[in-house]
Enzyme design. Structure first.
Site, PDB file in Angstrom:
ATOM      1  N   ARG A 265      39.646  41.680  54.214  1.00 32.54           N
ATOM      2  CA  ARG A 265      39.022  41.168  55.432  1.00 32.54           C
ATOM      3  C   ARG A 265      39.983  41.243  56.604  1.00 32.54           C
ATOM      4  O   ARG A 265      41.154  40.914  56.466  1.00 32.54           O
ATOM      5  CB  ARG A 265      38.582  39.716  55.230  1.00 32.54           C
ATOM      6  CG  ARG A 265      37.562  39.611  54.119  1.00 32.54           C
ATOM      7  CD  ARG A 265      36.950  38.241  54.016  1.00 32.54           C
ATOM      8  NE  ARG A 265      36.020  38.221  52.893  1.00 32.54           N
ATOM      9  CZ  ARG A 265      35.402  37.133  52.439  1.00 32.54           C
ATOM     10  NH1 ARG A 265      35.633  35.964  53.032  1.00 32.54           N
ATOM     11  NH2 ARG A 265      34.569  37.210  51.437  1.00 32.54           N
ATOM     12  N   ARG A 280      44.751  32.422  53.863  1.00 33.37           N
ATOM     13  CA  ARG A 280      43.966  33.393  54.619  1.00 33.37           C
ATOM     14  C   ARG A 280      44.703  34.727  54.669  1.00 33.37           C
ATOM     15  O   ARG A 280      45.592  34.922  55.485  1.00 33.37           O
ATOM     16  CB  ARG A 280      43.695  32.880  56.044  1.00 33.37           C
ATOM     17  CG  ARG A 280      42.682  33.698  56.836  1.00 33.37           C
ATOM     18  CD  ARG A 280      42.425  33.094  58.198  1.00 33.37           C
ATOM     19  NE  ARG A 280      41.922  31.737  58.130  1.00 33.37           N
ATOM     20  CZ  ARG A 280      40.635  31.427  57.984  1.00 33.37           C
ATOM     21  NH1 ARG A 280      39.730  32.368  57.926  1.00 33.37           N
ATOM     22  NH2 ARG A 280      40.265  30.166  57.924  1.00 33.37           N
ATOM     23  N   SER A 355      32.092  29.544  48.153  1.00 37.52           N
ATOM     24  CA  SER A 355      30.935  29.395  49.009  1.00 37.52           C
ATOM     25  C   SER A 355      29.755  29.942  48.225  1.00 37.52           C
ATOM     26  O   SER A 355      29.760  31.104  47.843  1.00 37.52           O
ATOM     27  CB  SER A 355      31.166  30.201  50.287  1.00 37.52           C
ATOM     28  OG  SER A 355      30.199  29.887  51.247  1.00 37.52           O
ATOM     29  N   ARG A 394      43.543  30.991  46.472  1.00 38.09           N
ATOM     30  CA  ARG A 394      43.436  29.574  46.852  1.00 38.09           C
ATOM     31  C   ARG A 394      43.531  28.668  45.630  1.00 38.09           C
ATOM     32  O   ARG A 394      44.030  27.546  45.712  1.00 38.09           O
ATOM     33  CB  ARG A 394      42.133  29.336  47.620  1.00 38.09           C
ATOM     34  CG  ARG A 394      42.167  29.989  49.003  1.00 38.09           C
ATOM     35  CD  ARG A 394      40.956  29.677  49.857  1.00 38.09           C
ATOM     36  NE  ARG A 394      41.083  30.333  51.161  1.00 38.09           N
ATOM     37  CZ  ARG A 394      40.243  30.156  52.175  1.00 38.09           C
ATOM     38  NH1 ARG A 394      39.190  29.340  52.039  1.00 38.09           N
ATOM     39  NH2 ARG A 394      40.434  30.779  53.316  1.00 38.09           N
TER      40      ARG A 394
END
Length: 425
Positions: A265, A280, A355, A394
RNA sequence: GGAGAGGUGGCCGAGUGGUUGAAGGCGCAGCACUGGAAAUGCUGUUUAGGGGCAACUUUAACGAGGGUUCGAAUCCCUCCCUCUCCGCCA
């Protein structure tokens, strides 16, 4: 892709529901649709006539009339004229249709009826918490990147030399821990009935359009210059697209997949946020869960998806909470979404680690993924769902902090010990 | 990179200019047979858009786009993709 018929049938209700997310211009679509249909009516009437003429001439020739017979000349003449008109209307109609489709691709999914209202993340609703007993308030704790560097299991500085910032190199036990986590997560999901896939990491524009990353979020993905290929931002893209343009039978549903992939990303627009550590990165590992299900069971499948992701956190004894995202915080393609947030001791806060979204028929429309009920006419759109199970980096960060001892060593969670073949770092 | 073959319905696979949306098979659904099933037989079964309350009707689709023709899955051109062989590399 939104349902154009639904918009057409009740524009007010549609606009109301969409406005729960934010501002979108639906009028342009409604107008374009009307113009397109008007033109389609004219064009198809002319086409009917053209077809009739062809058939008439064919019939006469079949029944013995000479192809050169002057009686056919008049028909031929008319055919030529009709065709001339058609050759003007045709491209006009196609242009309208293309514009309409391009506009439709920019409209996000409608939030589910029961998605909580709100304009931003402050309106998200906490559904439940787990593992409060593992949260030690006031515990002295180094942030994971400091502990990691001290232990020599991750190297941030040298990664910049290789690539740029937001890339990381895992070394020794760090690499092994990442690998163990991946293996552990996959094993858990496979045991719960998910079929593992290891898909391509480069995906084409069509695939990204189907899942909703294109056309609106092109700047979020890395693009290959010479080819129509992008680095997949999530396994959701290749795995969902396995089924693009397919008609499944109802008995094949539900389909449950799990997939480990690196994800890429660009994180455009997040400069300055989470600049340190594993939170991130431009490249990170993730185990993803993807479901294709019958619409009737999609809400229930969503709940079990959340539970399957949460099961990993529980097996690792990592405290977490579940948030239900409000309408304003929903991703582009999602109708309903739960975030799992893991407790990060160094920040004394919860941080997103999964998510889990229900996309209803939104991706299915864009990717043309349908199913057929045997014995019934027509096809229906499948519902697609997916969720991280989990973001591996994470998870590692949470372990490095949650399992940190006073002397800076790390205890290995019991469930992971068989995979790592050691009990501490 | 060089040479060749091919892209047709949910799947396989026929089909080289005129009722071909497309033979046949598989699959699926219904019916018959059976105590029940298998096997067998018969019948049915593409998708998408438009119009219509509906019955129904109309258009499009044989990889994509263009051309020839009154008419194209079928002929011509361009592009894309897949496969096989050779070369190169892992």
């Amino acid at each position: 892709m939104i349902d154009l018929k639904q918009l057409r049938d009740d524009p007010e209700a549609f606009a109301e529901r969409l406005s729960r997310r934010g501002e979108y211009d639906l009028q342009a679509i409604v107008d374009l649709d009307q113009r397109h249909r008007d033109l389609e009516i004219r064009r198809s009437q002319l086409q009917t006539r053209s077809n009739q003429i062809g058939k008439l001439i064919g019939d006469r020739i079949q029944s013995g009339t000479s192809p050169q017979d002057p009686a056919l000349k008049e028909l031929r003449q008319e055919g030529t004229e009709v065709k001339a008109t058609l050759s003007q209307l045709d491209p006009q109609e196609r242009d309208l249709k293309t514009s309409l489709e391009q506009l439709l691709l920019t409209i996000p999914n409608l939030p589910a009826e029961d998605t909580p209202l709100g304009s931003n993340e402050t309106a998200n609703v906490e559904v439940r918490r787990w593992g409060d007993q593992y949260i030690l308030e006031g515990k002295a704790c180094l942030p994971h990147w400091e502990v990691g560097e001290k232990l020599g299991i991750l190297d941030i500085e040298r990664s910049v030399k290789i690539a740029q910032s937001r890339f990381i190199t895992l070394i020794g036990a760090g690499a092994a821990l990442e690998r163990a986590l991946i293996q552990f997560m996959l094993d858990q999901h496979i045991a719960r009935g998910y079929l593992e896939v290891l898909p391509p990491l480069l995906v084409n524009s069509q695939a990204l359009t189907a899942t909703g990353q294109l056309p609106k979020f092109a700047e979020e993905s890395f693009k290959c210059d010479q080819d129509d290929l992008w680095l997949a931002p999530t396994a959701e893209v290749p795995v969902t697209n396995l089924y693009r343009d397919q008609i499944l039978t109802a008995s094949e549903l539900p389909i449950h997949h799990c997939a480990y992939t690196p994800c890429f990303r660009r994180e455009a627009g997040s400069y300055g946020r989470d600049t340190r550590g594993l939170i991130r990165l431009h490249q990170f590992n993730k185990v993803e869960l993807v479901k294709l299900v019958h619409p009737d069971s999609s809400a229930q499948e969503h709940q079990t998806l959340v539970n399957d992701a949460a099961a990993i956190l529980e097996a690792l004894c990592l405290p977490y909470r579940v948030l239900e995202l409000c309408t304003g915080d929903l991703g582009f393609s999602a109708a309903k979404c739960y975030d799992l947030e893991v407790w990060l001791p160094s920040a004394a806060n919860y941080r997103e680690i999964s998510s889990c979204s229900n996309f209803s028929d939104f991706q299915a429309r864009r990717g043309n993924i349908r199913f057929k009920e045997p014995g019934q006419k027509g096809t229906q759109w499948v519902h697609t769902l997916n969720g991280s199970g989990l973001a591996v980096g994470r998870t590692m960060a949470a372990i490095l902090e949650q399992y940190q001892r006073e002397d800076g060593s790390i205890e290995i969670p019991e469930a992971l010990q068989p995979y790592l073949r050691r009990s501490s770092l």
